[in-house]
Design a protein around this motif. Structure first.
Motif, PDB file in Angstrom:
ATOM      1  N   MET A  14       0.846  -1.192   0.000  1.00 54.88           N
ATOM      2  CA  MET A  14       0.000   0.000   0.000  1.00 54.88           C
ATOM      3  C   MET A  14       0.882   1.243   0.000  1.00 54.88           C
ATOM      4  O   MET A  14       1.696   1.441   0.902  1.00 54.88           O
ATOM      5  N   TRP A  17       1.974   3.633   3.002  1.00 51.74           N
ATOM      6  CA  TRP A  17       1.641   2.938   4.246  1.00 51.74           C
ATOM      7  C   TRP A  17       2.635   1.838   4.584  1.00 51.74           C
ATOM      8  O   TRP A  17       3.197   1.840   5.680  1.00 51.74           O
ATOM      9  N   LYS A 179      -9.154   5.481  -5.113  1.00 54.38           N
ATOM     10  CA  LYS A 179      -9.922   5.146  -3.909  1.00 54.38           C
ATOM     11  C   LYS A 179     -11.246   4.493  -4.287  1.00 54.38           C
ATOM     12  O   LYS A 179     -11.645   3.477  -3.701  1.00 54.38           O
ATOM     13  N   ARG A 182     -11.133   0.908  -5.230  1.00 55.36           N
ATOM     14  CA  ARG A 182     -10.986  -0.057  -4.133  1.00 55.36           C
ATOM     15  C   ARG A 182     -12.331  -0.382  -3.491  1.00 55.36           C
ATOM     16  O   ARG A 182     -12.399  -1.294  -2.667  1.00 55.36           O
ATOM     17  N   GLU A 183     -13.379   0.379  -3.847  1.00 57.26           N
ATOM     18  CA  GLU A 183     -14.640   0.246  -3.118  1.00 57.26           C
ATOM     19  C   GLU A 183     -15.869   0.047  -4.003  1.00 57.26           C
ATOM     20  O   GLU A 183     -16.790  -0.666  -3.614  1.00 57.26           O
ATOM     21  N   THR A 211     -11.726  -8.412   5.590  1.00 57.53           N
ATOM     22  CA  THR A 211     -11.526  -7.466   6.690  1.00 57.53           C
ATOM     23  C   THR A 211     -11.191  -8.137   8.018  1.00 57.53           C
ATOM     24  O   THR A 211     -11.030  -7.442   9.014  1.00 57.53           O
ATOM     25  N   ARG A 231      -6.263  -2.708   3.779  1.00 59.46           N
ATOM     26  CA  ARG A 231      -6.601  -1.626   4.712  1.00 59.46           C
ATOM     27  C   ARG A 231      -6.981  -2.119   6.106  1.00 59.46           C
ATOM     28  O   ARG A 231      -6.639  -1.488   7.106  1.00 59.46           O
ATOM     29  N   TYR A 234      -4.073  -2.662   8.198  1.00 62.10           N
ATOM     30  CA  TYR A 234      -3.412  -1.416   8.582  1.00 62.10           C
ATOM     31  C   TYR A 234      -4.190  -0.700   9.687  1.00 62.10           C
ATOM     32  O   TYR A 234      -3.627  -0.270  10.678  1.00 62.10           O
ATOM     33  N   HIS A 235      -5.512  -0.577   9.510  1.00 57.88           N
ATOM     34  CA  HIS A 235      -6.320   0.198  10.450  1.00 57.88           C
ATOM     35  C   HIS A 235      -6.672  -0.564  11.722  1.00 57.88           C
ATOM     36  O   HIS A 235      -6.937   0.046  12.760  1.00 57.88           O
TER      37      HIS A 235
END
Length: 331
Positions: A14, A17, A179, A182-183, A211, A231, A234-235
């Motif tokens: 990423m 990141w 972005k 990705r969604e 997730t 993600r 990471y989050h």
């Protein structure tokens, strides 16, 4: 490092990141998952500051270098240069949809050029003593993934690639931002699962929409060789990575406080070398996500780690906010 099956779980490359500080932090939670660098373009490796772009610590293994490019000669040269750094895998990016990537004719646009990708990976394999892998999409724009993806896999596999990480969404090169890509495009996990059934000799890993570690386990149970998480790892790294080594039969699952304390010597060495605290701690903000004290942890690090002269005492202070809240609730 395919023989160790580190691809069972990996953390996605990423941009901005997954730098070396992030990878060291993630390695404190999992000894086995494959960690990826940010994408580095082949021309940057050839002409740029090689040490800054390629250096990593021995503690980061297993670690993969992701390259971007579409010129077989350049990719071969970059792979040859990177060989001296001792990565465990070299990955070619055929999935990034950014404008910059498109203008350079690499990334997701390569889904339209499988023969060129085959030439690229053949050239890379000629300069590599570790596996060369490919990260791709299921298709781009108006392509029909049901037709495009199997043809892409077959063509590139014929050049010697045995390991593919498939982001289970199309990329729309026109009309959507990176972005949004990705969604917005719908996920198609069943198609990736079908590719594993149709190409049982290949290592097929799925990326996109995963997730949790629980989801990863379920996908592995359905027959996939590996799952790549981006993600969410990471989050909310604690939820995704702590306990992940159970996929390899290991019981390594440190407490979050242990993870923080294990980072302190690394942070001290980074500061002693002239680094700034926030360069490391910005990757650690989500460690206590969803747990008592998480807000205090983030507040202290966000407010204080960027100040000149900030040291490990800031991390200790942030950790005290977590442990204090936990003790308050327990009492």
């Amino acid at each position: 490092m395919q023989e160790n099956q580190s691809y069972k779980l990996s953390v996605a490359p990423m941009m901005d990141w997954t730098d070396r500080h992030c990878r060291v932090f993630h390695r404190r939670m999992t000894r086995r998952a494959m960690l990826y660098t940010e994408m580095v373009t082949a021309p940057a490796v050839i002409h740029g500051p090689k040490a800054r772009l390629l250096d990593f610590g021995a503690e980061e293994h297993p670690v993969a270098l992701q390259l971007g490019g579409s010129d077989p000669g350049e990719l071969a040269r970059a792979t040859g240069i990177a060989r001296d750094w001792g990565y465990d895998e070299i990955n070619l990016n055929c999935g990034c949809p950014s404008d910059r990537v498109q203008s350079g004719c690499f990334g997701a646009v390569l889904m339209e050029r499988p023969a060129l990708v085959a030439d690229c990976v053949a050239a890379m394999r000629g300069e590599s003593d570790v596996p060369v892998t490919v990260k791709c999409r299921i298709g781009v724009d108006e392509q029909d993934p049901q037709e495009v993806l199997p043809r892409f896999l077959e063509t590139v596999a014929a050049a010697g690639v045995r390991h593919f990480i498939v982001h289970a969404r199309k990329a729309w090169l026109q009309g959507l931002s990176p972005k949004e890509n990705r969604e917005i495009p719908p996920l198609d996990h069943p198609l990736v699962l079908r590719m594993k059934r149709e190409f049982p000799e290949l290592t097929i890993c799925l990326n996109g929409g995963v997730t949790s570690l629980e989801q990863a386990r379920d996908l592995l149970a359905q027959g996939l060789d590996g799952v790549m998480i981006g993600r969410a790892a990471y989050h909310d790294p604690g939820h995704v990575l702590i306990g992940a080594d159970g996929l390899w039969g290991m019981d390594h699952a440190p407490a979050r406080e242990e993870v923080v304390r294990a980072m302190l010597p690394y942070i001290e060495a980074h500061l002693a070398g002239g680094g700034r605290l926030h360069q490391v701690t910005r990757h650690m903000l989500g460690l206590f996500h969803g747990l008592p004290g998480a807000r205090g942890w983030r507040q202290v690090l966000s407010a204080e780690a960027g100040r000149g002269g900030a040291g490990v005492e800031v991390v200790e202070r942030a950790l005290a906010r977590v442990t204090g809240e936990t003790e308050r609730l327990a009492g």
